[in-house]
Design an enzyme around this catalytic site. Structure first.
Site, PDB file in Angstrom:
ATOM      1  N   LEU A  80       0.803  -1.220   0.000  1.00 56.90           N
ATOM      2  CA  LEU A  80       0.000   0.000   0.000  1.00 56.90           C
ATOM      3  C   LEU A  80       0.835   1.269   0.000  1.00 56.90           C
ATOM      4  O   LEU A  80       0.302   2.368   0.128  1.00 56.90           O
ATOM      5  CB  LEU A  80      -0.952  -0.006   1.201  1.00 56.90           C
ATOM      6  CG  LEU A  80      -1.941  -1.181   1.237  1.00 56.90           C
ATOM      7  CD1 LEU A  80      -2.848  -1.092   2.451  1.00 56.90           C
ATOM      8  CD2 LEU A  80      -2.768  -1.238  -0.038  1.00 56.90           C
ATOM      9  N   CYS A  81       2.150   1.130  -0.131  1.00 58.96           N
ATOM     10  CA  CYS A  81       3.019   2.303  -0.220  1.00 58.96           C
ATOM     11  C   CYS A  81       2.959   2.909  -1.616  1.00 58.96           C
ATOM     12  O   CYS A  81       2.843   2.194  -2.613  1.00 58.96           O
ATOM     13  CB  CYS A  81       4.468   1.932   0.092  1.00 58.96           C
ATOM     14  SG  CYS A  81       4.813   1.748   1.842  1.00 58.96           S
ATOM     15  N   HIS A  82       3.057   4.234  -1.673  1.00 61.07           N
ATOM     16  CA  HIS A  82       3.126   4.917  -2.955  1.00 61.07           C
ATOM     17  C   HIS A  82       4.542   4.848  -3.514  1.00 61.07           C
ATOM     18  O   HIS A  82       5.515   4.702  -2.763  1.00 61.07           O
ATOM     19  CB  HIS A  82       2.719   6.385  -2.806  1.00 61.07           C
ATOM     20  CG  HIS A  82       1.308   6.582  -2.389  1.00 61.07           C
ATOM     21  ND1 HIS A  82       0.922   6.555  -1.055  1.00 61.07           N
ATOM     22  CD2 HIS A  82       0.188   6.801  -3.107  1.00 61.07           C
ATOM     23  CE1 HIS A  82      -0.387   6.754  -0.978  1.00 61.07           C
ATOM     24  NE2 HIS A  82      -0.857   6.912  -2.201  1.00 61.07           N
ATOM     25  N   MET A 116       8.461   4.934   5.414  1.00 64.26           N
ATOM     26  CA  MET A 116       8.612   3.514   5.098  1.00 64.26           C
ATOM     27  C   MET A 116       9.900   3.253   4.320  1.00 64.26           C
ATOM     28  O   MET A 116      10.520   2.202   4.471  1.00 64.26           O
ATOM     29  CB  MET A 116       7.401   3.006   4.316  1.00 64.26           C
ATOM     30  CG  MET A 116       6.092   3.081   5.097  1.00 64.26           C
ATOM     31  SD  MET A 116       6.206   2.398   6.776  1.00 64.26           S
ATOM     32  CE  MET A 116       6.730   0.717   6.411  1.00 64.26           C
ATOM     33  N   GLU A 117      10.302   4.221   3.500  1.00 63.71           N
ATOM     34  CA  GLU A 117      11.559   4.047   2.766  1.00 63.71           C
ATOM     35  C   GLU A 117      12.742   4.020   3.722  1.00 63.71           C
ATOM     36  O   GLU A 117      13.667   3.207   3.564  1.00 63.71           O
ATOM     37  CB  GLU A 117      11.714   5.173   1.734  1.00 63.71           C
ATOM     38  CG  GLU A 117      10.867   5.036   0.501  1.00 63.71           C
ATOM     39  CD  GLU A 117       9.372   5.261   0.730  1.00 63.71           C
ATOM     40  OE1 GLU A 117       8.572   4.877  -0.132  1.00 63.71           O
ATOM     41  OE2 GLU A 117       9.001   5.842   1.786  1.00 63.71           O
ATOM     42  N   ASP A 131      23.253 -11.546   7.194  1.00 63.51           N
ATOM     43  CA  ASP A 131      23.682 -12.552   6.219  1.00 63.51           C
ATOM     44  C   ASP A 131      25.199 -12.666   6.171  1.00 63.51           C
ATOM     45  O   ASP A 131      25.757 -13.761   6.033  1.00 63.51           O
ATOM     46  CB  ASP A 131      23.140 -12.182   4.842  1.00 63.51           C
ATOM     47  CG  ASP A 131      23.606 -13.138   3.756  1.00 63.51           C
ATOM     48  OD1 ASP A 131      23.434 -14.361   3.927  1.00 63.51           O
ATOM     49  OD2 ASP A 131      24.147 -12.663   2.741  1.00 63.51           O
TER      50      ASP A 131
END
Length: 329
Positions: A80-82, A116-117, A131
């Site tokens: 749902l992120c743009h 969010m980014e 990792d």
């Protein structure tokens, strides 16, 4: 779930169904978000990473590139992120005895934020670190991925206070520009540096009045007048050299509660990359009450170099002055 809860959760419609928020009516503004986290591991792994002596090598550069790439793909990973046109993504690492700290700063100009980014950049950089160290420490843990601060848009700026709750800050932030130039004050020379600084601050979401131009001899009075308005930032230009009329550092030192010599030194060092004359600047930086004051040289190139130094640190510095942002660097 109640109707009021649906209204609070913007990604749910009135029936509780997932939706992408319509941002077409929002105004574009410069938006910045800072996120952080840490990979907890063993002191032995920390020592190897700091010495760049891990078997897979290039641990931090690899994690940095992974985080930047992830930030650019956030809308593909979180449904749902743009899609956001990122202006920049900066990722920095630090160390404690048992952890590698991660901080990501994402920036855009648009109608929606980049929280969010920034969070995605931290998460993927941390997973990449995991990792690369798992052969030596399979029990390593990626912890405490969280938003540190954000700014821009209708809600202005907030920064994380102590504990887990964000604390709103006043918006828009205010800033002032003072030009110390006798000739510009007399109208015999056109000043280019004041508008240059004001435009830079405005672009970063500050509320800035027209630059105040004063004669060199009047810089102390100008500083006192502007400080009475309690802006978040005052940037001066001019009067930092060694001529008899250059009085900006003296006027600034009188009003400072705490100096920030590292900032002033970094500005001189950046200028010295272009001209050896930068070493002659006596400009100061520091805090007066809760106002950051930075002296920049009186040339457009010197101002450009100084603003380049402030660009990556200004938001974190203002958050610390306001009582927040005291996470590991």
């Amino acid at each position: 779930m109640s109707d009021s809860t649906h209204r609070d959760l913007t990604h749910l419609d009135a029936e509780g169904r997932a939706r992408m928020v319509d941002i077409s009516a929002k105004a574009d503004s410069t938006r910045i978000a800072v996120a952080a986290g840490e990979l907890v591991t063993t002191p032995e792994v920390i020592a190897l990473v700091r010495a760049d002596d891990m078997p897979k090598a290039d641990v931090l550069p690899t994690a940095r590139i992974a985080g930047i790439s992830a930030a650019k793909k956030t809308s593909e990973l979180i449904p749902l992120c743009h899609q956001v046109p990122l202006s920049s993504v900066h990722i920095t690492f630090g160390f404690t005895d048992t952890s590698i700290t991660i901080e990501a700063r994402a920036k855009t100009r648009g109608a929606t934020g980049v929280e969010m980014e920034a969070l995605t950049a931290v998460a993927v950089a941390g997973l990449t670190l995991h990792d690369m160290v798992k052969a030596l420490d399979p029990a390593a843990q990626l912890n405490n991925v969280h938003l540190v601060s954000k700014e821009g848009g209708k809600r202005g700026q907030w920064t994380r206070a102590s504990g887990d709750q964000p604390e709103p800050l006043p918006a828009p932030r205010s800033a002032a520009v003072i030009v110390a130039s006798t000739r510009a004050a007399e109208g015999t020379r056109e000043d280019a540096t004041g508008p240059q600084i004001a435009a830079w601050l405005t672009e970063r979401g500050f509320d800035v009045d027209a630059p105040r131009v004063c004669a060199d001899a009047d810089i102390a009075a100008a500083l006192a007048d502007v400080l009475a308005l309690q802006p978040a930032v005052i940037v001066t230009t001019g009067g930092t050299g060694v001529s008899p009329t250059d009085l900006t550092p003296e006027a600034t030192r009188v009003v400072l509660d705490r100096e920030l010599p590292g900032v002033a030194d970094a500005i001189r060092a950046r200028g010295a990359e272009v001209t050896p004359h930068a070493a002659l600047s006596r400009g100061l930086a520091g805090v007066s009450n809760r106002t950051l004051i930075v002296n920049l040289p009186g040339s457009p190139s010197g101002v450009r170099d100084g603003l380049g130094v402030l660009e990556p640190i200004l938001d974190h510095l203002l958050a610390q002055i306001s009582g927040g942002g005291n996470h590991d660097d």
